[in-house]
Design an enzyme around this catalytic site. Sequence first.
Site, short mmCIF file in Angstrom:
data_model
loop_
_atom_site.label_atom_id
_atom_site.label_comp_id
_atom_site.label_asym_id
_atom_site.label_seq_id
_atom_site.Cartn_x
_atom_site.Cartn_y
_atom_site.Cartn_z
N GLY A 111 -80.24 60.20 98.89
CA GLY A 111 -79.55 61.54 98.53
C GLY A 111 -79.24 62.59 99.59
O GLY A 111 -78.35 62.85 100.02
N GLY A 171 -83.47 55.53 95.80
CA GLY A 171 -84.55 54.45 95.47
C GLY A 171 -84.31 53.06 95.39
O GLY A 171 -84.64 52.26 95.89
N ARG A 231 -70.08 60.20 92.52
CA ARG A 231 -70.51 59.23 91.62
C ARG A 231 -69.48 58.81 90.74
O ARG A 231 -69.36 57.68 90.24
CB ARG A 231 -71.71 59.52 90.92
CG ARG A 231 -72.86 59.37 91.79
CD ARG A 231 -74.39 60.00 91.06
NE ARG A 231 -75.42 59.52 91.94
CZ ARG A 231 -76.61 60.22 91.86
NH1 ARG A 231 -76.73 61.14 90.93
NH2 ARG A 231 -77.72 59.87 92.67
N LYS A 238 -92.35 62.79 103.90
CA LYS A 238 -93.64 62.28 103.92
C LYS A 238 -93.66 60.75 104.13
O LYS A 238 -92.64 60.08 103.81
CB LYS A 238 -94.05 62.31 102.58
CG LYS A 238 -94.41 63.84 102.00
CD LYS A 238 -94.81 63.44 100.49
CE LYS A 238 -95.41 65.09 99.96
NZ LYS A 238 -95.49 64.91 98.46
#
Length: 415
Positions: free
Chosen positions: A373, A396, A34, A217
Amino acid sequence: MNIDNYNFNGKKAIVRVDFNVPLDENGNITDDTRIRGALPTLEKILKDGGSLIIMSHMGKPKGKVNPKFSLSQIKDAVSKALGTEVKFAEDCANASEAAANLKPGEVLLLENLRFYPEEEGKPVGIEKTDAGYEDAKKEMKQRQKEFAKKLASYADVYVNDAFGTAHRKHASTAVIADYFDAQDKMLGYLMEKEVKAVDNILSDIKRPFTAIMGGSKVSTKIGIIENLMDKVDNLILCGGMTYTFAKAQGGKVGQSICEDDKLDLALDIMRKAKEKGVNLVLGTDCVAADSFSNDAKTQIVSCMDIPEGLEGLDAGPETRKAFRDAIKDAKTILWNGPAGVFEFDNFTAGSRAIADAIVEATDKGAFSLVGGGDSVACVNKFGLADQVSYVSTGGGALLEAIEGKVLPGVAAIKG
Ligand code: AMP
């Protein structure tokens, strides 16, 4: 405004970056991707003769000062990456003097923005269901504006280069932009690249388009799965989701991770895929383990008939072949989420098969985007990050952008 056309000479630039880097227990950075990602923007400002005020969040300190999440821990790494001394402001909301004293070429790093609840703008100490929540929310929004205004007052120009938080309407990612004129706010190079990569996936689709969604999920990925259904030719759903689909079809899944309240949803996804002519690829066999550990005893079994006491932790050989078949000739590829518990070295085969097939397709001219990630960790683990077209820094934010949502961090600048 476009960063390439802006001359930062003599200007003070406040730049929102995502320096939420992973640290080990001694505060050492374990992955500096990053920091490296933001360098082109930071270097451009310094090279032009501007001075630099860097702001970021780190972790989730929940609006309170917490040394564990102090950005002072990364000051030296930032200094090394930029090749110049970095000053540090211990209180991001009281840095007027430090900012005013900056000379061209100098750099000031602000302490973690999330030490103030105003950054996220969520009321503290009150639940959504409590009486008075709406008033508390209104009050906090006002405080958020004041906080953003304060940050804005440090600088002449605002640059947002934090794609990872672009889906949040926080003080430093969106609200602050209100305090700059259109010609004095812009996206940084990293943000521009990320936005372009998403655009490539959404608007310039070369077919076949294969999307691979994995992870634990179905529930957290449903928005994007539904959105992709209208766009893709092949949709691979893998990882822990496999077992919700198997159970929904009447399979026995043993101890595998399974969302019992999402069985209807799984059937609905299958139905929709059929209606839309999407080739849905689900796991047929798996590597089943007798415990959730790297050293577990394993056997290859059908996903529909996993013995009691065993849990599916990775894709089996037949499934891996099906993954490859759906990926290798694709011309557009999106991968988010691993196909197994890749953190355990013995359960990486499914994710490895996906990564290898993506590299194969990319070699043949496909545009491949890997984001989120865990998928990024996979390609890094396999040493393949530079063999795919684009590795996104966003999790996200990437998913929301691909869902077709407008990211507040981008909207605040582009309108
Ligand atoms: P998510 O946060 O939903 O993207 O899921 C990522 C996590 O899913 C990773 O930590 C994987 O270890 C985990 N995962 C993938 N496949 C499985 C599986 N079969 N059983 C349990 N966890 C899994």
